[in-house]
Design a protein around this motif. Structure first.
Motif, short mmCIF file in Angstrom:
data_model
loop_
_atom_site.label_atom_id
_atom_site.label_comp_id
_atom_site.label_asym_id
_atom_site.label_seq_id
_atom_site.Cartn_x
_atom_site.Cartn_y
_atom_site.Cartn_z
N LEU A 65 6.25 1.72 -10.45
CA LEU A 65 7.02 0.50 -10.28
C LEU A 65 7.09 -0.27 -11.59
O LEU A 65 6.18 -0.22 -12.41
CB LEU A 65 6.37 -0.38 -9.22
CG LEU A 65 6.26 0.25 -7.83
CD1 LEU A 65 4.88 0.86 -7.63
CD2 LEU A 65 6.54 -0.77 -6.75
N TYR B 190 7.84 -4.24 -13.00
CA TYR B 190 7.94 -5.66 -12.68
C TYR B 190 8.25 -6.43 -13.95
O TYR B 190 7.86 -6.03 -15.04
CB TYR B 190 6.61 -6.19 -12.11
CG TYR B 190 6.34 -5.83 -10.67
CD1 TYR B 190 5.83 -4.59 -10.32
CD2 TYR B 190 6.57 -6.75 -9.66
CE1 TYR B 190 5.58 -4.27 -9.00
CE2 TYR B 190 6.31 -6.44 -8.32
CZ TYR B 190 5.82 -5.19 -8.01
OH TYR B 190 5.57 -4.89 -6.70
N GLN C 86 7.63 -10.20 -15.60
CA GLN C 86 6.86 -11.43 -15.42
C GLN C 86 7.21 -12.43 -16.51
O GLN C 86 6.96 -12.21 -17.69
CB GLN C 86 5.35 -11.14 -15.44
CG GLN C 86 4.52 -12.37 -15.13
CD GLN C 86 3.04 -12.07 -15.03
OE1 GLN C 86 2.53 -11.11 -15.60
NE2 GLN C 86 2.31 -12.90 -14.28
N ALA D 56 5.00 -15.56 -11.41
CA ALA D 56 4.59 -14.34 -10.73
C ALA D 56 5.45 -13.15 -11.16
O ALA D 56 6.62 -13.30 -11.49
CB ALA D 56 4.68 -14.52 -9.22
N PRO D 57 4.88 -11.95 -11.14
CA PRO D 57 5.69 -10.75 -11.38
C PRO D 57 6.77 -10.61 -10.32
O PRO D 57 6.53 -10.83 -9.13
CB PRO D 57 4.68 -9.61 -11.27
CG PRO D 57 3.34 -10.24 -11.51
CD PRO D 57 3.46 -11.62 -10.94
N LEU E 181 5.78 -5.23 -16.77
CA LEU E 181 4.61 -4.51 -16.29
C LEU E 181 5.04 -3.25 -15.55
O LEU E 181 6.01 -3.27 -14.79
CB LEU E 181 3.83 -5.38 -15.29
CG LEU E 181 3.24 -6.68 -15.84
CD1 LEU E 181 2.83 -7.60 -14.69
CD2 LEU E 181 2.05 -6.40 -16.72
N TYR F 255 -1.97 -0.35 -6.33
CA TYR F 255 -1.33 -0.21 -7.62
C TYR F 255 -2.36 -0.33 -8.73
O TYR F 255 -3.29 -1.12 -8.64
CB TYR F 255 -0.33 -1.34 -7.87
CG TYR F 255 0.88 -1.40 -6.99
CD1 TYR F 255 1.80 -2.42 -7.15
CD2 TYR F 255 1.13 -0.47 -5.99
CE1 TYR F 255 2.92 -2.52 -6.37
CE2 TYR F 255 2.25 -0.56 -5.19
CZ TYR F 255 3.15 -1.59 -5.38
OH TYR F 255 4.26 -1.70 -4.60
N PHE G 253 -2.04 -1.46 -12.59
CA PHE G 253 -1.09 -2.05 -13.52
C PHE G 253 -1.47 -1.77 -14.96
O PHE G 253 -2.65 -1.73 -15.32
CB PHE G 253 -1.04 -3.58 -13.34
CG PHE G 253 -0.19 -4.03 -12.20
CD1 PHE G 253 -0.73 -4.17 -10.93
CD2 PHE G 253 1.15 -4.32 -12.38
CE1 PHE G 253 0.05 -4.58 -9.86
CE2 PHE G 253 1.95 -4.74 -11.33
CZ PHE G 253 1.39 -4.86 -10.06
N THR H 109 -1.12 -3.14 -19.00
CA THR H 109 -1.31 -4.48 -19.56
C THR H 109 0.00 -5.14 -19.96
O THR H 109 0.03 -6.31 -20.29
CB THR H 109 -2.25 -4.45 -20.77
OG1 THR H 109 -1.76 -3.47 -21.69
CG2 THR H 109 -3.65 -4.09 -20.36
N ARG I 44 5.20 -7.23 -24.00
CA ARG I 44 5.78 -8.57 -24.15
C ARG I 44 7.04 -8.46 -25.00
O ARG I 44 6.98 -8.10 -26.17
CB ARG I 44 4.77 -9.50 -24.82
CG ARG I 44 5.26 -10.95 -24.93
CD ARG I 44 4.14 -11.84 -25.49
NE ARG I 44 3.00 -11.89 -24.59
CZ ARG I 44 2.89 -12.70 -23.54
NH1 ARG I 44 3.87 -13.55 -23.26
NH2 ARG I 44 1.81 -12.68 -22.79
#
Lengths: 114, 109
Positions: free
Chosen positions: B34, B36, B38, B42-43, B88, B97, B99, B101, B104
């Motif tokens: 997956l 996400y 962020q 929240a993600p 992420l 899950y 995740f 790190t 950015r």
């Protein structure tokens, strides 16, 4: 739907105090997850509930941390006593069923322990 | 031990550039990967990938999974300042899950 709801959004407390974080998952979701996010360690799973039953709490850092899910619409994460190293953002997430479906995250609680 | 590694850790680009974010994983009982996004909160969910070689697209974002080589990429074309965020990836095993790190991304006007 209102999404995952968390409270409080921000919490500042002194070392040694008890902290309780709250979460209301999305209605109909049967899986609930508590995460902690820090710059150093990223997003870490603390505990996972399925149908209100704790399935895996191996991520809970120590006995100071406890979590409950008394019913399908409410969960708490408690830290007692709190320490400065507990400062982080705590997220609650919910999904329809474990990892088979995407998780939806709440807005998080930013905890600062002084 | 299950793990997810993302690269690069950070990236600065200009509006209009195309970026590729990488995610490699090792997980027992892999189920899906997956992505996400962020921002300062929240993600938010972007993609779930379960089948190798099938691209998922949403506007300027796309992602693909290679289950043989155990990695995924997230592409963003014609980047905009609103794409600035931490991206992420997470892989899912039996029920949870793991995740990475995050990468950015900063998009400059």
């Amino acid at each position: 739907d209102a999404g995952v709801i968390q409270s409080p959004r921000h919490e500042v407390t002194e070392m040694g105090q008890e902290v309780t974080l709250r979460c209301k998952p999305i209605s109909g979701h049967n899986s609930l997850f508590w995460y902690r996010q820090t710059m150093m360690r990223g997003l870490e799973l603390l505990i996972y509930f399925n149908n209100n039953v704790p399935i895996d709490d191996s991520g809970m850092p120590e006995d100071r941390f406890s979590a409950k899910m008394p019913n399908a619409s409410f969960s708490t994460l408690k830290i007692q006593p709190s320490e400065p190293r507990d400062s982080a953002v705590y997220f609650c997430a919910s999904s329809f069923g474990g990892s088979r479906y995407e998780q939806y995250f709440g807005p998080g609680t930013r905890l600062t322990v002084t | 031990e299950d793990k997810v590694v993302q690269s690069p850790l950070s990236l600065v680009v200009h509006e209009g550039d195309t970026v590729t974010l990488n995610c490699s994983y090792e997980v027992t009982n892999f189920r899906s990967l997956l992505w996400y996004k962020q921002e300062k909160k929240a993600p938010t969910f972007l993609f779930m990938l379960t089948s190798s070689g099938i691209e998922k697209k949403s506007g300027r974002l796309s992602s693909i999974l290679d289950k043989k080589e155990l990695f995924s990429i997230l592409n963003i074309t014609a980047t905009q300042t609103g794409d600035s965020a931490v991206y992420l990836c997470a892989d899912s095993g039996t029920y949870k899950y793991i995740f990475g790190t995050g990468t950015r991304l900063k998009v400059l006007a």
